[in-house]
Design an enzyme around this catalytic site. Structure first.
Site, PDB file in Angstrom:
ATOM      1  CB  SER A  25      -0.954   0.001   1.201  1.00 36.53           C
ATOM      2  OG  SER A  25      -0.231  -0.145   2.417  1.00 36.53           O
ATOM      3  N   GLY A  33       6.710   9.812   7.853  1.00 35.98           N
ATOM      4  CA  GLY A  33       5.825  10.802   8.443  1.00 35.98           C
ATOM      5  C   GLY A  33       4.487  10.187   8.780  1.00 35.98           C
ATOM      6  CE  LYS A  71       4.967   4.276  12.442  1.00 34.44           C
ATOM      7  NZ  LYS A  71       3.892   3.793  11.551  1.00 34.44           N
TER       8      LYS A  71
END
Length: 335
Positions: free
Chosen positions: A14, A136, A191
């Site tokens: 993706s 990002g 993260k």
């Protein structure tokens, strides 16, 4: 007239396909897929239905299943395969990529065993090439839909980063620069683990206050380990730190969050990954991150609980009970 820069993206998942689509609107772009039927679908129907559904891709974007041929074409090489497949993929083309071609990583994980970051693996496989990353708060499906977003090109050489910026930018996709490659890369790696914890919180129905606690304390853990490893603290307040953390933890489209939710619903890890049908980097990264935490003497209680759940030593409910048992100290000590 100078020949336009040719971008080659390795990996038709993706995010790889989405980045290839962004570049294709600015310069000739080729995406490499392991699967010939995916390459054919991109070329003939301008779609990648497995990863992006019915979203239309730029007609200018080309695809191939010929890895060596793709490597020969690259003026800029973008590595969009999962972190555990970076070495295997690049070893096949180590002698095929022209000298000094910049290499940009999209991977957000750590190599099992070596604990190397993707840019470090790339540097080993393709020595002498400028290496950096594009990262990002980027949910691929939203960017493919044309929604506004931003990312960072991180390169030690700022002049190379400046040259790369316009290749991926659009009116609604802003691309910034950063020379702190380590900090930008660690933010994307770490993260994912916090996102699994956030997903488990969602699945357990613990409430918004608890989710906010997990995000803020998770960011503190990311900063602690990042600074211990040599990253710049301010990097983690930017797009590749706090920005990426918020997007990955809050978006229902986040793969790592979805895995956490599925486990909290009672699925096994194997069932959760199978239901996802894509790679959730945090699953493979959690044990490696805890190895780094021990090596650098950094306390990471949220990451430790996630690793215990991934390893099958605890349930999500037990993990959150474990976090509640921790005695609070001075908030400044969190960072």
């Amino acid at each position: 007239m100078a020949r336009p820069v040719r971008v080659v993206v390795l990996g038709s998942g993706s995010w790889g396909t989405t980045v290839a689509g962004l570049a294709a609107q600015n310069t000739p772009t080729l995406v490499w897929s392991r699967k010939s039927d995916t390459a054919a679908e991109i070329n003939e129907e301008h779609r990648n239905s497995r990863y992006l559904g019915d979203r239309e891709l730029p007609t200018e974007l080309r695809a191939t299943d010929d890895l060596v041929g793709a490597a020969h074409e690259a003026d800029v090489l973008v590595v969009g395969v999962p972190s555990h497949a970076v070495r295997e993929t690049l070893e096949q083309i180590a002698d095929e990529v022209r000298a000094w071609v910049p290499v940009v990583s999209l991977a957000k994980g750590l190599e099992p065993g070596t604990r190397l970051r993707p840019t470090e693996v790339i540097s080993q496989c393709l020595p002498g090439h400028p290496v950096g990353l594009l990262a990002g708060p980027n949910i691929a499906s939203e960017i493919a839909d044309g929604l506004a977003a931003a990312a960072v090109v991180a390169m030690q050489d700022e002049s190379i980063a400046s040259a790369l910026q316009p290749l991926f930018a659009s009116k609604v996709f802003r691309v910034y620069r950063n020379t702190d490659v380590l900090g930008c890369e660690l933010g994307g790696v770490l993260k994912n683990i916090v996102a699994i914890a956030a997903g488990m919180a969602e699945g357990l129905g613990v409430g918004d206050n608890t989710r906010a606690m997990v995000l803020s304390r998770g960011l503190a853990e990311i900063i602690r380990l990042g600074v211990a490893m040599g990253a710049q603290p301010r990097t983690f307040s930017g797009l590749t730190g706090m920005g990426d953390l918020i997007a990955t933890c809050m978006s229902p489209a986040s793969r790592n969050r979805r895995v956490g939710e599925a486990i909290a619903r009672g699925l096994s890890l194997e069932e959760a990954v199978a239901e996802l049908g894509q790679v959730a980097e945090g699953v493979k990264t959690a044990p490696t991150v805890m190895e780094l935490a021990r090596e650098y003497g950094v306390e990471m209680p949220i990451a430790a609980e996630v690793e215990a759940v991934v390893a099958g030593r605890r349930t999500p409910t037990e993990a959150y009970r474990g976090l509640r048992k921790r005695a609070p100290g001075d908030e400044e000590d969190l960072v």
